[in-house]
Design a protein around this motif. Sequence first.
Motif, PDB file in Angstrom:
ATOM      1  N   VAL A 114     -12.083   6.553   1.963  1.00 58.58           N
ATOM      2  CA  VAL A 114     -11.348   5.343   2.368  1.00 58.58           C
ATOM      3  C   VAL A 114     -11.845   4.880   3.748  1.00 58.58           C
ATOM      4  CG1 VAL A 114      -9.067   4.472   3.074  1.00 58.58           C
ATOM      5  CG2 VAL A 114      -9.277   5.859   0.999  1.00 58.58           C
ATOM      6  N   LYS A 139       0.788  12.235  -9.443  1.00 60.35           N
ATOM      7  CA  LYS A 139       0.305  13.594  -9.161  1.00 60.35           C
ATOM      8  C   LYS A 139       1.315  14.645  -9.622  1.00 60.35           C
ATOM      9  CE  LYS A 139      -2.613  12.650  -5.118  1.00 60.35           C
ATOM     10  NZ  LYS A 139      -2.668  12.619  -3.662  1.00 60.35           N
ATOM     11  N   VAL A 146       1.339   7.086  -6.414  1.00 62.08           N
ATOM     12  CA  VAL A 146       0.333   8.154  -6.500  1.00 62.08           C
ATOM     13  C   VAL A 146       1.046   9.504  -6.533  1.00 62.08           C
ATOM     14  CG1 VAL A 146      -1.483   9.347  -5.203  1.00 62.08           C
ATOM     15  CG2 VAL A 146      -1.581   6.883  -5.434  1.00 62.08           C
ATOM     16  N   PHE A 187      -1.061  16.724  -2.478  1.00 63.96           N
ATOM     17  CA  PHE A 187      -0.906  15.362  -1.973  1.00 63.96           C
ATOM     18  C   PHE A 187      -2.028  14.984  -1.010  1.00 63.96           C
ATOM     19  CE2 PHE A 187       3.563  16.526  -3.047  1.00 63.96           C
ATOM     20  CZ  PHE A 187       3.705  15.608  -4.081  1.00 63.96           C
ATOM     21  N   TYR A 188      -2.327  15.868  -0.070  1.00 59.27           N
ATOM     22  CA  TYR A 188      -3.351  15.574   0.930  1.00 59.27           C
ATOM     23  C   TYR A 188      -4.735  15.740   0.313  1.00 59.27           C
ATOM     24  CZ  TYR A 188      -6.316  16.124   5.050  1.00 59.27           C
ATOM     25  OH  TYR A 188      -7.318  16.004   5.974  1.00 59.27           O
ATOM     26  N   ARG A 189      -5.557  14.694   0.354  1.00 54.33           N
ATOM     27  CA  ARG A 189      -6.886  14.751  -0.271  1.00 54.33           C
ATOM     28  C   ARG A 189      -7.941  14.332   0.750  1.00 54.33           C
ATOM     29  NH1 ARG A 189      -6.144  15.001  -5.936  1.00 54.33           N
ATOM     30  NH2 ARG A 189      -8.404  15.189  -5.998  1.00 54.33           N
ATOM     31  N   MET A 213      -2.925   5.371   6.607  1.00 53.40           N
ATOM     32  CA  MET A 213      -3.020   6.390   5.556  1.00 53.40           C
ATOM     33  C   MET A 213      -2.130   7.594   5.896  1.00 53.40           C
ATOM     34  SD  MET A 213      -6.581   7.214   3.655  1.00 53.40           S
ATOM     35  CE  MET A 213      -7.424   7.507   5.151  1.00 53.40           C
ATOM     36  N   ARG A 270       0.840  -1.208   0.000  1.00 53.45           N
ATOM     37  CA  ARG A 270       0.000   0.000   0.000  1.00 53.45           C
ATOM     38  C   ARG A 270       0.874   1.256   0.000  1.00 53.45           C
ATOM     39  NH1 ARG A 270      -2.928   3.901   2.070  1.00 53.45           N
ATOM     40  NH2 ARG A 270      -5.202   3.819   1.955  1.00 53.45           N
ATOM     41  N   ARG A 329     -10.813  12.060  -0.408  1.00 51.15           N
ATOM     42  CA  ARG A 329     -10.444  10.661  -0.629  1.00 51.15           C
ATOM     43  C   ARG A 329     -10.260   9.948   0.726  1.00 51.15           C
ATOM     44  NH1 ARG A 329     -10.715   5.831  -2.819  1.00 51.15           N
ATOM     45  NH2 ARG A 329      -8.778   4.673  -2.610  1.00 51.15           N
ATOM     46  N   GLU A 330      -9.661  10.633   1.681  1.00 54.05           N
ATOM     47  CA  GLU A 330      -9.451  10.014   2.994  1.00 54.05           C
ATOM     48  C   GLU A 330     -10.786   9.663   3.642  1.00 54.05           C
ATOM     49  OE1 GLU A 330      -6.539  11.738   5.538  1.00 54.05           O
ATOM     50  OE2 GLU A 330      -4.988  11.409   4.033  1.00 54.05           O
ATOM     51  N   GLU A 349       4.475  10.610   0.706  1.00 57.30           N
ATOM     52  CA  GLU A 349       4.259  11.535  -0.422  1.00 57.30           C
ATOM     53  C   GLU A 349       4.768  12.919  -0.036  1.00 57.30           C
ATOM     54  OE1 GLU A 349       0.414  11.608  -2.317  1.00 57.30           O
ATOM     55  OE2 GLU A 349      -0.150   9.717  -1.397  1.00 57.30           O
ATOM     56  N   CYS A 364       1.277   6.664   4.917  1.00 65.68           N
ATOM     57  CA  CYS A 364       1.400   6.653   3.449  1.00 65.68           C
ATOM     58  C   CYS A 364       1.519   8.079   2.921  1.00 65.68           C
ATOM     59  CB  CYS A 364       0.195   5.966   2.810  1.00 65.68           C
ATOM     60  SG  CYS A 364       0.190   4.180   3.022  1.00 65.68           S
ATOM     61  N   LEU A 365       0.697   8.980   3.466  1.00 67.89           N
ATOM     62  CA  LEU A 365       0.763  10.375   3.021  1.00 67.89           C
ATOM     63  C   LEU A 365       2.130  10.981   3.349  1.00 67.89           C
ATOM     64  CD1 LEU A 365      -0.481  13.001   1.912  1.00 67.89           C
ATOM     65  CD2 LEU A 365      -1.387  13.451   4.183  1.00 67.89           C
TER      66      LEU A 365
HETATM   67  O1  LIG Z   1      -5.476   8.818  -3.145  1.00 71.52           O
HETATM   68  C1  LIG Z   1      -4.609   9.701  -3.005  1.00 71.52           C
HETATM   69  O2  LIG Z   1      -4.680  10.801  -3.590  1.00 71.52           O
HETATM   70  C2  LIG Z   1      -3.444   9.459  -2.134  1.00 71.52           C
HETATM   71  O3  LIG Z   1      -2.587  10.304  -2.068  1.00 71.52           O
HETATM   72  C3  LIG Z   1      -3.374   8.210  -1.320  1.00 71.52           C
HETATM   73  C4  LIG Z   1      -3.837   8.389   0.117  1.00 71.52           C
HETATM   74  C5  LIG Z   1      -3.940   6.995   0.783  1.00 71.52           C
HETATM   75  O4  LIG Z   1      -2.983   6.587   1.437  1.00 71.52           O
HETATM   76  O5  LIG Z   1      -4.953   6.342   0.590  1.00 71.52           O
HETATM   77  C6  LIG Z   1      -2.872   9.230   0.855  1.00 71.52           C
HETATM   78  C7  LIG Z   1      -3.062  10.564   1.083  1.00 71.52           C
HETATM   79  C8  LIG Z   1      -4.251  11.286   0.648  1.00 71.52           C
HETATM   80  O6  LIG Z   1      -4.615  12.251   1.578  1.00 71.52           O
HETATM   81  C9  LIG Z   1      -5.361  10.374   0.340  1.00 71.52           C
HETATM   82  C10 LIG Z   1      -5.174   9.042   0.131  1.00 71.52           C
END
Ligand SMILES: O=C(O)C(=O)C[C@]1(C(=O)O)C=C[C@@H](O)C=C1
Length: 364
Positions: free
Chosen positions: A59, A38, A34, A50-52, A84, A27, A55-56, A91, A87-88
């Motif tokens: 999820v 981007k 990702v 990067f921060y969305r 998550m 993951r 989407r968070e 990024e 993971c962020l």
């Molecule tokens: O889907 C994205 O845009 C991602 O950057 C991935 C991800 C994730 O780990 O699921 C990580 C950070 C974002 O804030 C949202 C989701």
Amino acid sequence: MSEQELKALRVRIDSLDEKILELISDRARCAEEVARVKTASLAEGEKPVFYRPEREAAVLKRVMERNKGPLGNEEMARLFREIMSSCLALEEPLKVAYLGPEGTFTQAAAMKHFGHAVVSRPMAAIDEVFREVAAGAVNFGVVPVENSTEGAVSHTLDSFLEHDMVICGEVELRIHHHLLVGESTKTNSITRIYSHAQSLAQCRKWLDAHYPNVERVAVSSNAEAAKRVKGEWNSAAIAGDMAANLYGLTRLAEKIEDRPDNSTRFLMIGQQEVPPTGDDKTSIIVSMSNKPGALHELLVPFHENGIDLTRIETRPSRSGKWTYVFFIDFVGHHRDPLIKAVLEKISQEAVALKVLGSYPKAVL
Ligand SMILES: O=C(O)C(=O)C[C@]1(C(=O)O)C=C[C@@H](O)C=C1
């Protein structure tokens, strides 16, 4: 249970942990990809986002919908929240300013919303959080906005009048207060209790009943109160678990808030607009001319279109004596056609209207 059974179960757990480890790493590699995608698809001069938050929220909701137990939905979402967050951080490590010092409920709210893989910076005052975000020194700020017992946090509302800020999220926290003492406190000689004014107010009845003649001293935060108590033999503090643990204080009495459902709502502020998720809230500031029926005129379009208002707050406008602005929260996103039409209608009647932001309803 026999030793043999325990051993077999631990072998199984080790094997599952290996799989989980592999999956989390997969993951995390996806998140790195990702970030690459981007960055690659940017127009000239555009910065990657990067921060969305939208989407968070999706999820976390998906995790909660699919969870079959035995872990509860909130517990499972909390684990994914942390995955998550990490993971962020691969990024882009997010920088988050919050109303400090360390150990405040606002810090706990920041961790609940963003997870622990952020660089967090404590600020001495709400206004400083706003300024830090406006200056671009951090990506986001976290500030308290309302408490279920004590109402609005007026410093936060007033700061919105002074700064151009976008609200990009909300989080609610159940607030439990404890009466805390240090190692050197003589518990039957307490003459002073420190806390933030809001927390003193949230425990007013309990204090009246148990410490009626003790001086109540309001300080800048309850973490600050906990810090002060450490070396004082005659004082106590009212603060929460994070501050108690951070400053090594003992709980003389637990959960002393007057209302058992005492909760605070916090806002995430930044410069980034959040797209609709289908389950959003919007915050606006409106100023109306000072004439009879102005508030009625403002509320009618919401009522006529069946839009659910979740909060309305009035504050002095700071631009004229006895003139006011209304802070309104409602369900929906400002890009929804119905909300767009309502906002247009209101702006025809209003002296000024500012959309502070649309953001996903709190998931956790
Ligand atoms: O889907 C994205 O845009 C991602 O950057 C991935 C991800 C994730 O780990 O699921 C990580 C950070 C974002 O804030 C949202 C989701």
